[in-house]
Design a protein around this motif. Structure first.
Motif, PDB file in Angstrom:
ATOM      1  N   TYR A 129      39.165 -26.703 -50.861  1.00 37.20           N
ATOM      2  CA  TYR A 129      39.733 -26.032 -52.031  1.00 37.20           C
ATOM      3  C   TYR A 129      40.586 -27.006 -52.842  1.00 37.20           C
ATOM      4  CZ  TYR A 129      38.517 -21.461 -49.994  1.00 37.20           C
ATOM      5  OH  TYR A 129      37.864 -20.388 -49.496  1.00 37.20           O
TER       6      TYR A 129
ATOM      7  N   LYS B   8      44.647 -12.901 -45.090  1.00 36.15           N
ATOM      8  CA  LYS B   8      43.863 -14.132 -45.056  1.00 36.15           C
ATOM      9  C   LYS B   8      42.648 -14.030 -45.969  1.00 36.15           C
ATOM     10  CE  LYS B   8      44.111 -17.004 -40.936  1.00 36.15           C
ATOM     11  NZ  LYS B   8      43.761 -16.967 -39.512  1.00 36.15           N
ATOM     12  N   HIS B  12      41.737 -16.261 -49.261  1.00 44.10           N
ATOM     13  CA  HIS B  12      40.473 -16.961 -49.487  1.00 44.10           C
ATOM     14  C   HIS B  12      39.803 -16.497 -50.773  1.00 44.10           C
ATOM     15  CE1 HIS B  12      39.675 -19.632 -46.147  1.00 44.10           C
ATOM     16  NE2 HIS B  12      40.336 -18.783 -45.372  1.00 44.10           N
TER      17      HIS B  12
END
Lengths: 317, 279
Positions: A129, B8, B12
């Motif tokens: 990322y 979580k 993401h």
């Protein structure tokens, strides 16, 4: 990103200055020592003498002349500066540049800080990322990406097809004086990567006990952001603000490719105008005067940031 | 699902959305470069319906409206020479600043830091005039020469910081063993400075590769065009009709930077983070 934290550096120098004289080697005379050092410094000294100091003095001389590169410079005194004062394009360029700096620098700071907070926590694949989000900053200044950006905001480009989905007819972004500058600002915000990386490094250096203490005192997440994170990051905000401001004054490629200074001078950024005067019209003297004004403006902005910094930058840990 | 794992997932999801927004312009250009010209602006879908390599092929060869082959070579040549120049001049200067004693040391170091804030435009015009007078306009010399003279203070700063982190005991041991200052630089400091050298090489390469201003003012002969110049001229001359070709060449122009990034990602990101900040 292009330069270091001055303040940290000066602190460091103060600590380091104690020893050099005492460490004099028994084998070398001061003259020999200097000669060796100057040997190593020779390339830099030549560059500094000719390309930096010499050039700067030459700029100051040229600013008081009329010079077209073909005939020799003629001394005109303050003419260039008084002409600049009544040059409408100059004022357009000042206005466009200030709008750009004032909007893009804070926007990029906020974006980079928010994304740094998002990327700070270690989760699976965080490296990927970080890399993906950093990537645009790496290539964003290139001609290739500017070309894509120009087409992205074209009347028939994807941004307008996207807003078209909601039944909105997208504007002619680049052809319209009030939106053209937004396209350039968005491109600059899109490249927040180097600021973000520096914020990330700063976040890592904040000791966790501060957060623990804040939690024990009953601080919410938002509260501890404002009373722990932000003060601890203030030297980095300072650094990013200073460097971002300086580099925003010098944006060129994007203007050249995307808007060409138009429409109606709305994006005639200072350096682009300077370029036109110097290399399109060959008014070297006039352009030299413009570059001195740029130096003064940047010095004023940096000075202002430095002066106010003592009220909001926190160096205690 | 408990609270922790839904958090979580949310994180993401957010990360994926942000990454997608960031990458969208690049992906759009990338996929557009494989679409036939008629499809580029007629569909809003990213994925090409028909794939074509035509745009990539038509950028090369002598019958192309603009042959990008030599331009890539020139960009590469200039960038590599600049990297060599940068490494040579910055390591020499950085070593001297960090380790050697001379007068006026403090003055020079202070001066170097001061020039870091100096806008390039202030020295650009005289430099152009100098290179013009010497007859080096329309050669690659003005683009390459300054790197050998340590004109980017950031790289010197990087080196000074790095060398200061190398234990002084190593120098002392080497000097006691009879090393000269040159050998100290050559055989001790230089090999140990590899991480700093890698970082500065990457930056020097991609700043030069992406540079436009310098190339624009110094190169006006189309036979010497670099990729940046080629792209910009292509766009102003015939770009309005050939977006596919433009995108294809634009994508190719960012690939070297992209590859370096993939290979050296760790150095790069950490390079900025640690060298840029730790005092």
């Amino acid at each position: 990103m292009e330069a270091p934290v001055q303040v940290i550096e000066t602190k460091r120098k103060q600590n380091q200055n104690k020893d050099p004289k005492k460490r004099r080697s028994r084998l070398e005379t001061p003259l020999q020592r200097n000669l060796t050092a100057y040997g190593f410094l020779a390339p830099w000294l030549i560059g500094m003498l000719f390309l930096t100091v010499g050039s700067m003095m030459f700029t100051f001389y040229l600013a008081f002349t009329d010079y077209d590169l073909l005939t020799s410079p003629t001394w005109t005194g303050m003419d260039n500066f008084s002409n600049i004062w009544s040059d409408a394009n100059f004022w357009d360029s000042i206005r466009a540049t200030l709008v750009y700096v004032v909007l893009s620098v804070p926007a990029r700071l906020i974006a980079s800080l928010l994304i740094a907070l998002l990327l700070f926590k270690e989760v699976r694949g965080i490296g990927l990322y970080r890399a993906l989000i950093y990537l645009p900053s790496l290539i964003g200044g290139s001609v290739g990406v500017s070309i894509g950006w120009k087409k992205l905001f074209a009347t028939d480009g994807p941004i307008n097809s996207f807003v078209g989905i909601f039944g909105v007819e997208g504007p002619n972004w680049i052809g319209n004086p009030s939106t053209a500058i937004m396209v350039l600002i968005l491109l600059s915000v899109w490249q927040f990567g180097s600021e973000m990386v520096i914020f990330l490094a700063g976040l890592k250096q904040i000791p966790t006990y501060l957060y623990e203490a804040a939690t024990i005192d009953g601080a919410s997440r938002i509260k501890s952001f404002f009373s722990v994170t932000l003060p601890m990051l203030s030297p980095i905000v300072f650094f990013n603000l200073l460097m971002g401001t300086i580099s925003s004054f010098m944006v060129f490629t994007q203007v050249y490719i995307i808007t060409g200074g138009g429409p109606m001078n709305s994006t005639l950024f200072y350096v682009y105008y300077l370029y036109q005067q110097a290399f399109t019209y060959y008014n070297m003297g006039y352009a030299a005067a413009l570059s001195i004004i740029l130096l003064v403006i940047i010095a004023a902005f940096s000075g202002f940031i430095f002066l106010t910094s003592k009220y909001w930058v926190n160096y205690d840990v | 699902m408990n609270k922790k794992s839904s958090r979580k997932v949310l994180r993401h999801l957010l990360l994926i959305i942000v990454s997608f927004i960031m990458l969208y312009p690049i992906l759009w250009m990338f996929f557009s470069s494989f679409k036939p010209d008629t499809e580029i602006f007629s569909t809003s879908s990213l994925w090409p319906e028909t794939w074509t390599l035509e745009h990539y092929l038509s950028g090369f060869g002598n019958d192309a409206p603009m042959n990008f082959g030599p331009m890539f070579f020139y960009s590469f040549l200039v960038s590599v020479v600049v990297v060599i120049g940068t490494v040579l001049s910055s390591t020499l200067t950085g070593f001297a600043f960090a380790r050697l004693h001379f007068t006026p040391r403090r003055f020079f170091i202070g001066f170097m830091f001061a020039t870091m804030m100096l806008p390039a435009q202030v020295v650009m015009i005289p430099q152009y005039i100098i290179f013009h007078k010497v007859g080096w306009v329309n050669t690659f010399i003005p683009l390459m020469l300054p790197s050998f003279l340590g004109t980017v203070p950031f790289f010197i700063y990087l080196m000074v910081q790095f060398v200061r982190g190398i234990p002084k005991e190593l120098d002392e041991a080497a000097l006691i063993d009879g090393c000269s200052k040159w050998r100290l630089y050559r055989s001790v400091i230089l090999p140990l400075s590899q991480p700093a050298i890698v970082t500065m090489s990457i930056f020097a390469f991609y700043w030069t590769w992406n540079d436009f201003f310098g190339q624009l003012i110094y190169l006006s002969n189309p036979e010497l065009y670099t990729v940046s110049l080629g792209l910009s001229m292509f766009m102003t001359n015939m770009g309005e009709t050939q977006w596919g070709n433009l995108f294809a060449m634009s994508i190719l122009s960012v690939i070297p930077v992209f590859i370096i990034f993939l290979v050296f990602q760790r150095y790069l990101v950490e390079g900025i983070a640690t060298h840029g900040l730790k005092g």
